[in-house]
Design a protein around this motif. Sequence first.
Motif, short mmCIF file in Angstrom:
data_model
loop_
_atom_site.label_atom_id
_atom_site.label_comp_id
_atom_site.label_asym_id
_atom_site.label_seq_id
_atom_site.Cartn_x
_atom_site.Cartn_y
_atom_site.Cartn_z
N SER A 69 0.36 -1.83 -8.17
CA SER A 69 1.67 -1.45 -8.71
C SER A 69 1.74 0.06 -8.85
N VAL A 70 2.97 0.56 -8.96
CA VAL A 70 3.21 1.98 -9.26
C VAL A 70 4.36 2.06 -10.25
N THR A 81 -2.14 3.35 -2.61
CA THR A 81 -2.18 2.77 -3.95
C THR A 81 -1.87 1.28 -3.88
N THR A 82 -2.63 0.48 -4.56
CA THR A 82 -2.42 -0.97 -4.52
C THR A 82 -2.08 -1.50 -5.92
N ARG A 122 3.04 7.29 -2.59
CA ARG A 122 1.64 7.06 -2.97
C ARG A 122 0.91 6.10 -2.02
N ASN A 132 7.54 12.73 -8.31
CA ASN A 132 7.60 11.43 -7.63
C ASN A 132 9.02 10.90 -7.49
N LYS A 167 0.81 -1.22 0.00
CA LYS A 167 0.00 0.00 0.00
C LYS A 167 0.85 1.27 0.00
N ARG A 168 2.16 1.10 0.05
CA ARG A 168 3.05 2.24 -0.03
C ARG A 168 4.33 1.78 -0.72
N TRP A 169 5.00 2.69 -1.43
CA TRP A 169 6.00 2.24 -2.37
C TRP A 169 7.25 3.12 -2.34
#
Length: 462
Positions: A161-162, A158-159, A155, A117, A90-92
């Motif tokens: 992928s990023v 976010t789930t 992010r 980013n 959930k965080r990257w």
Amino acid sequence: MERKTKLALAKTATLLAAIPALVYANASGPDPGLTGVPNEAGTCAACHGSGTSSINTKGGSVTVALPNGNSYVPGQAQHLVVTVADPTAKRWGFQLTARVAAGTSTQAGGFKSTDSNTQGICSNSQLRTAQPNTSGTCAASVPLMYVEHTTSGTRLGTTGSVTYGFDWTPPSTDAGKITLYVAANAANGNNQDDTGDHVYTATYSLTAATAAAQPTISAVVNGATFAAGIEAGSWVTIQGKNLTTAASCDAGSPRPGCRTWSSSDFTNGTPTSLDNVSVSIGGKAAFVYYISPTQINVQAPDINAGDVAVTVTNGNGTSNSVTVTAADFAPGFFQTGRYAIATHQDGSLVAPASVIPGASPAARGETVILWGTGFGPVSPSVVAGQTSSQAIGSALAYASAPPNITIGGVTATTVGAALNPSALGLYQIAVTVPNGAQSGDQPIIANSAGKTSPANVLFSVR
């Protein structure tokens, strides 16, 4: 006891005071040296996850999309995209660097962020400093460069992928093989460095490639005379180098980048591109007939008189822009050698037989057909990219201002001038050779509304 208690409290306070700073540092980007480069600080697993044994074991991945494949062109920037994927994160975050494979302590190029980013940082060989960098070049005192996530780049929430995009410019000269090292943290978002965080790493080996040769225009000329002068719908020749991606052409051996159009190119009308080669004249697509690395022949689109920009685009990019002046009239005869192409009534060529086998000079009083381009507007009008038969059927498209033609300085009678019904932009002009013309090779000149064809073109009189 009291002293010990105070000492313990002081240590605890110091530790607690440091925690927010450490958490913030990790959120805004890792410390330098955590990409997996040998003899540096390791990877994100130094703080996150279950240690090095758990790297790449949690069902996710980190990958780098390389626009040039596993190659680089020295000094030529390319846009890299890192993708971090994980089924539960959930965080990257990530960190990437580039090193010369023969010596991994040597930096290979620099990074520039293209959005909020990512960020660049510079460090020294002891990895004891992290200097923010936006120029893409580190100072000599901090020669190692990394690109990594920012706080916004994590992010949270976010789930799946990023992605992270940024520019990498390799060294300006061939550095041999270069290795990209990347490490990523797919975290559970609880702001704790625990086993819920999953670490992934990857490396990529890149080899130097030769820079693609960009197309270059050296001249834009009349397609019949190879002199200055173009108009809407006229034939145009573009000269230069690397105009197609073919290395060279062999006469009589058509192949990609070395050919004229064929029937298969007309599926969607007159082609404006052959083998990914296109031409823009005045911001409009030209109709491409012939392509080679050094010459392209096109029919000009419907452009207005005045200065127009001409460019060529192929698989290696777009050429320099060359400005030429388009006119309402740009008359010129197609030529074979120095002779204007003209035909007798039986279709044979007008020229000395010693120059062209089967040809013969024209007789005084004989009406012949001259072939050219750039003789101005026609009526009814015909748009570029169409033959007159396509545009107006069986009617002829006559030149609105028939040219005045002289042979050896003597005015010839222009019987008629019109577009050939089955060819693009090709005028056929019927003229009667004047009785006063001298025998032998004579200069032939066309004058259309004050614009003249080149004076060095010959016509043979018997």
